[in-house]
Design a protein around this motif. Structure first.
Motif, PDB file in Angstrom:
ATOM      1  N   MET A  47       0.852  -1.186   0.000  1.00  0.00           N
ATOM      2  CA  MET A  47       0.000   0.000   0.000  1.00  0.00           C
ATOM      3  C   MET A  47       0.888   1.236   0.000  1.00  0.00           C
ATOM      4  SD  MET A  47      -1.388   0.116   3.993  1.00  0.00           S
ATOM      5  CE  MET A  47      -1.930  -1.590   4.050  1.00  0.00           C
ATOM      6  N   GLY A  48       0.324   2.368  -0.327  1.00  0.00           N
ATOM      7  CA  GLY A  48       1.092   3.604  -0.340  1.00  0.00           C
ATOM      8  C   GLY A  48       1.374   4.113   1.061  1.00  0.00           C
ATOM      9  N   GLU A  49       2.407   4.927   1.196  1.00  0.00           N
ATOM     10  CA  GLU A  49       2.735   5.468   2.513  1.00  0.00           C
ATOM     11  C   GLU A  49       1.621   6.368   3.042  1.00  0.00           C
ATOM     12  OE1 GLU A  49       7.440   5.978   1.572  1.00  0.00           O
ATOM     13  OE2 GLU A  49       6.719   6.851   3.452  1.00  0.00           O
ATOM     14  N   GLY A  50       0.938   7.068   2.146  1.00  0.00           N
ATOM     15  CA  GLY A  50      -0.191   7.888   2.575  1.00  0.00           C
ATOM     16  C   GLY A  50      -1.301   7.032   3.158  1.00  0.00           C
ATOM     17  N   THR A  51      -1.549   5.881   2.548  1.00  0.00           N
ATOM     18  CA  THR A  51      -2.558   4.960   3.063  1.00  0.00           C
ATOM     19  C   THR A  51      -2.149   4.422   4.420  1.00  0.00           C
ATOM     20  OG1 THR A  51      -3.168   4.314   0.807  1.00  0.00           O
ATOM     21  CG2 THR A  51      -3.836   2.834   2.579  1.00  0.00           C
ATOM     22  N   VAL A  52      -0.866   4.136   4.583  1.00  0.00           N
ATOM     23  CA  VAL A  52      -0.370   3.677   5.886  1.00  0.00           C
ATOM     24  C   VAL A  52      -0.646   4.738   6.946  1.00  0.00           C
ATOM     25  CG1 VAL A  52       1.690   3.082   7.225  1.00  0.00           C
ATOM     26  CG2 VAL A  52       1.412   2.186   4.906  1.00  0.00           C
ATOM     27  N   ARG A  53      -0.342   5.999   6.638  1.00  0.00           N
ATOM     28  CA  ARG A  53      -0.582   7.082   7.604  1.00  0.00           C
ATOM     29  C   ARG A  53      -2.062   7.183   7.959  1.00  0.00           C
ATOM     30  NH1 ARG A  53       3.130   9.838   4.240  1.00  0.00           N
ATOM     31  NH2 ARG A  53       1.431  10.994   3.256  1.00  0.00           N
ATOM     32  N   ASN A  54      -2.923   7.021   6.943  1.00  0.00           N
ATOM     33  CA  ASN A  54      -4.356   7.087   7.204  1.00  0.00           C
ATOM     34  C   ASN A  54      -4.812   5.956   8.116  1.00  0.00           C
ATOM     35  OD1 ASN A  54      -4.645   9.363   5.621  1.00  0.00           O
ATOM     36  ND2 ASN A  54      -5.250   8.238   3.799  1.00  0.00           N
ATOM     37  N   HIS A  55      -4.294   4.755   7.875  1.00  0.00           N
ATOM     38  CA  HIS A  55      -4.650   3.622   8.728  1.00  0.00           C
ATOM     39  C   HIS A  55      -4.176   3.850  10.161  1.00  0.00           C
ATOM     40  CE1 HIS A  55      -6.529   1.119   5.822  1.00  0.00           C
ATOM     41  NE2 HIS A  55      -5.450   0.834   5.130  1.00  0.00           N
ATOM     42  N   ILE A  56      -2.959   4.381  10.307  1.00  0.00           N
ATOM     43  CA  ILE A  56      -2.443   4.647  11.651  1.00  0.00           C
ATOM     44  C   ILE A  56      -3.318   5.668  12.367  1.00  0.00           C
ATOM     45  CG2 ILE A  56      -0.515   5.638  12.956  1.00  0.00           C
ATOM     46  CD1 ILE A  56       1.370   4.421  10.848  1.00  0.00           C
ATOM     47  N   SER A  57      -3.727   6.708  11.671  1.00  0.00           N
ATOM     48  CA  SER A  57      -4.596   7.721  12.272  1.00  0.00           C
ATOM     49  C   SER A  57      -5.907   7.101  12.733  1.00  0.00           C
ATOM     50  CB  SER A  57      -4.875   8.840  11.269  1.00  0.00           C
ATOM     51  OG  SER A  57      -3.683   9.489  10.904  1.00  0.00           O
ATOM     52  N   SER A  58      -6.472   6.229  11.898  1.00  0.00           N
ATOM     53  CA  SER A  58      -7.725   5.572  12.249  1.00  0.00           C
ATOM     54  C   SER A  58      -7.548   4.653  13.458  1.00  0.00           C
ATOM     55  CB  SER A  58      -8.245   4.763  11.057  1.00  0.00           C
ATOM     56  OG  SER A  58      -9.438   4.096  11.383  1.00  0.00           O
ATOM     57  N   ILE A  59      -6.440   3.925  13.502  1.00  0.00           N
ATOM     58  CA  ILE A  59      -6.152   3.044  14.645  1.00  0.00           C
ATOM     59  C   ILE A  59      -6.078   3.852  15.934  1.00  0.00           C
ATOM     60  CG2 ILE A  59      -4.399   1.528  15.681  1.00  0.00           C
ATOM     61  CD1 ILE A  59      -3.644   0.723  12.769  1.00  0.00           C
ATOM     62  N   LEU A  60      -5.377   4.972  15.880  1.00  0.00           N
ATOM     63  CA  LEU A  60      -5.231   5.818  17.064  1.00  0.00           C
ATOM     64  C   LEU A  60      -6.584   6.307  17.572  1.00  0.00           C
ATOM     65  CD1 LEU A  60      -2.111   7.891  15.956  1.00  0.00           C
ATOM     66  CD2 LEU A  60      -2.162   6.137  17.726  1.00  0.00           C
ATOM     67  N   VAL A  61      -7.444   6.728  16.643  1.00  0.00           N
ATOM     68  CA  VAL A  61      -8.763   7.213  17.033  1.00  0.00           C
ATOM     69  C   VAL A  61      -9.586   6.082  17.654  1.00  0.00           C
ATOM     70  CG1 VAL A  61     -10.964   8.107  16.177  1.00  0.00           C
ATOM     71  CG2 VAL A  61      -8.822   9.051  15.327  1.00  0.00           C
ATOM     72  N   LYS A  62      -9.614   4.944  17.003  1.00  0.00           N
ATOM     73  CA  LYS A  62     -10.455   3.842  17.473  1.00  0.00           C
ATOM     74  C   LYS A  62     -10.001   3.285  18.819  1.00  0.00           C
ATOM     75  CE  LYS A  62     -12.080   2.130  12.988  1.00  0.00           C
ATOM     76  NZ  LYS A  62     -12.133   0.969  12.079  1.00  0.00           N
ATOM     77  N   LEU A  63      -8.699   3.239  19.036  1.00  0.00           N
ATOM     78  CA  LEU A  63      -8.176   2.653  20.266  1.00  0.00           C
ATOM     79  C   LEU A  63      -7.941   3.676  21.367  1.00  0.00           C
ATOM     80  CD1 LEU A  63      -5.620   0.014  18.893  1.00  0.00           C
ATOM     81  CD2 LEU A  63      -8.069  -0.205  19.297  1.00  0.00           C
ATOM     82  N   GLY A  64      -8.119   4.955  21.052  1.00  0.00           N
ATOM     83  CA  GLY A  64      -7.913   5.993  22.057  1.00  0.00           C
ATOM     84  C   GLY A  64      -6.454   6.165  22.440  1.00  0.00           C
ATOM     85  N   LEU A  65      -5.556   5.974  21.476  1.00  0.00           N
ATOM     86  CA  LEU A  65      -4.122   6.084  21.733  1.00  0.00           C
ATOM     87  C   LEU A  65      -3.574   7.362  21.134  1.00  0.00           C
ATOM     88  CD1 LEU A  65      -3.158   2.367  20.964  1.00  0.00           C
ATOM     89  CD2 LEU A  65      -3.690   3.396  23.178  1.00  0.00           C
ATOM     90  N   ARG A  66      -2.322   7.702  21.468  1.00  0.00           N
ATOM     91  CA  ARG A  66      -1.744   8.977  21.033  1.00  0.00           C
ATOM     92  C   ARG A  66      -0.628   8.851  20.008  1.00  0.00           C
ATOM     93  NH1 ARG A  66      -2.868  13.411  23.957  1.00  0.00           N
ATOM     94  NH2 ARG A  66      -0.848  14.346  23.523  1.00  0.00           N
ATOM     95  N   ASN A  67       0.018   7.698  19.921  1.00  0.00           N
ATOM     96  CA  ASN A  67       1.124   7.563  18.980  1.00  0.00           C
ATOM     97  C   ASN A  67       1.378   6.098  18.653  1.00  0.00           C
ATOM     98  OD1 ASN A  67       2.868   6.514  21.134  1.00  0.00           O
ATOM     99  ND2 ASN A  67       2.931   8.635  21.858  1.00  0.00           N
ATOM    100  N   ARG A  68       2.271   5.853  17.704  1.00  0.00           N
ATOM    101  CA  ARG A  68       2.517   4.489  17.235  1.00  0.00           C
ATOM    102  C   ARG A  68       3.203   3.638  18.297  1.00  0.00           C
ATOM    103  NH1 ARG A  68       4.552   4.916  12.065  1.00  0.00           N
ATOM    104  NH2 ARG A  68       5.364   2.787  12.125  1.00  0.00           N
ATOM    105  N   THR A  69       3.952   4.258  19.197  1.00  0.00           N
ATOM    106  CA  THR A  69       4.575   3.493  20.278  1.00  0.00           C
ATOM    107  C   THR A  69       3.507   2.849  21.151  1.00  0.00           C
ATOM    108  OG1 THR A  69       6.486   4.964  20.308  1.00  0.00           O
ATOM    109  CG2 THR A  69       6.126   3.609  22.259  1.00  0.00           C
TER     110      THR A  69
END
Length: 209
Positions: free
Chosen positions: A178-200
């Motif tokens: 997948m594209g890097e932009g898509t990766v960033r979008n997925h990470i943003s969605s994960i953070l929102v859904k899980l209530g987290l602040r960063n990839r760590t």
């Protein structure tokens, strides 16, 4: 559509006003330089979309958006900023913002606003119809998933696994095709859904699970 532009840089306001105002379906109904101006314009001009910076002197965009969206009007808020930062994205979307765009990507702004008017949310110019930012998801979890990750789509969970393996965005993009932009979008969605602040925190949650 009727839009208002809020940015503490007058040149940005003027430039966007000219560029967007030249579109046949866009009317610029006002400009402002801080969060107080945003609240005032939302009430007085009732634009369809308020295109607003996040970081501004005085009252910032997040504070203004919280008040504007909390009043239940029809104005949609789309953030426009130089900061492609997960924490800003998460904060904006949790407030109920309709999108998050990067200032440098001027060419995508008008198309993105049309997506917003069609009822979709946008992240960095990409429509995100399949993301539920309230935290729920209809996709059933695989038996092997940690319970905390049950709300993620299959692709989001795949990205979370790769984050836990220590891969950066470029490596995740290559591994998951997948594209890097898509990766960033997925990470943003994960953070929102899980209530987290960063990839760590994503990696820690995955390993604990």
């Amino acid at each position: 559509m009727r839009i208002a532009i809020i940015d503490d840089d007058r040149l940005v306001c003027d430039s966007l006003g000219i560029i967007l105002g030249a579109q046949e379906d866009i009317e610029v109904v006002g400009c402002g330089c801080n969060g107080d101006d945003a609240v005032r314009l939302a009430r007085e001009a009732a634009p369809d979309v308020l295109l607003m910076d996040i970081q501004m002197p005085g009252r910032d965009g997040l504070s203004a958006a919280r008040e504007i969206l909390g009043e239940g009007g029809r104005t949609r808020v789309v953030f426009l900023t130089t900061f492609s930062d997960d924490e800003y994205i998460v904060g904006a979307l949790r407030l109920g913002a309709s999108g998050y765009l990067i200032k440098q990507d001027v060419a995508v702004i008008a198309p993105a606003l049309r997506e917003v008017m069609a009822g979709r949310r946008v992240l960095e110019g990409r429509a995100m119809e399949d993301v539920n930012f309230s935290g729920g998801d209809d996709v059933a979890a695989r038996p092997s998933r940690p319970a905390a990750f049950a709300c993620l789509t299959e692709r989001e969970y795949e990205v979370a696994e790769l984050i836990a393996q220590g891969l950066d965005n470029r490596e995740i993009a290559a591994a998951a095709y997948m594209g890097e932009g898509t990766v960033r979008n997925h990470i943003s969605s994960i953070l929102v859904k899980l209530g987290l602040r960063n990839r760590t925190q994503i990696a820690i949650a995955y390993l604990r699970g």
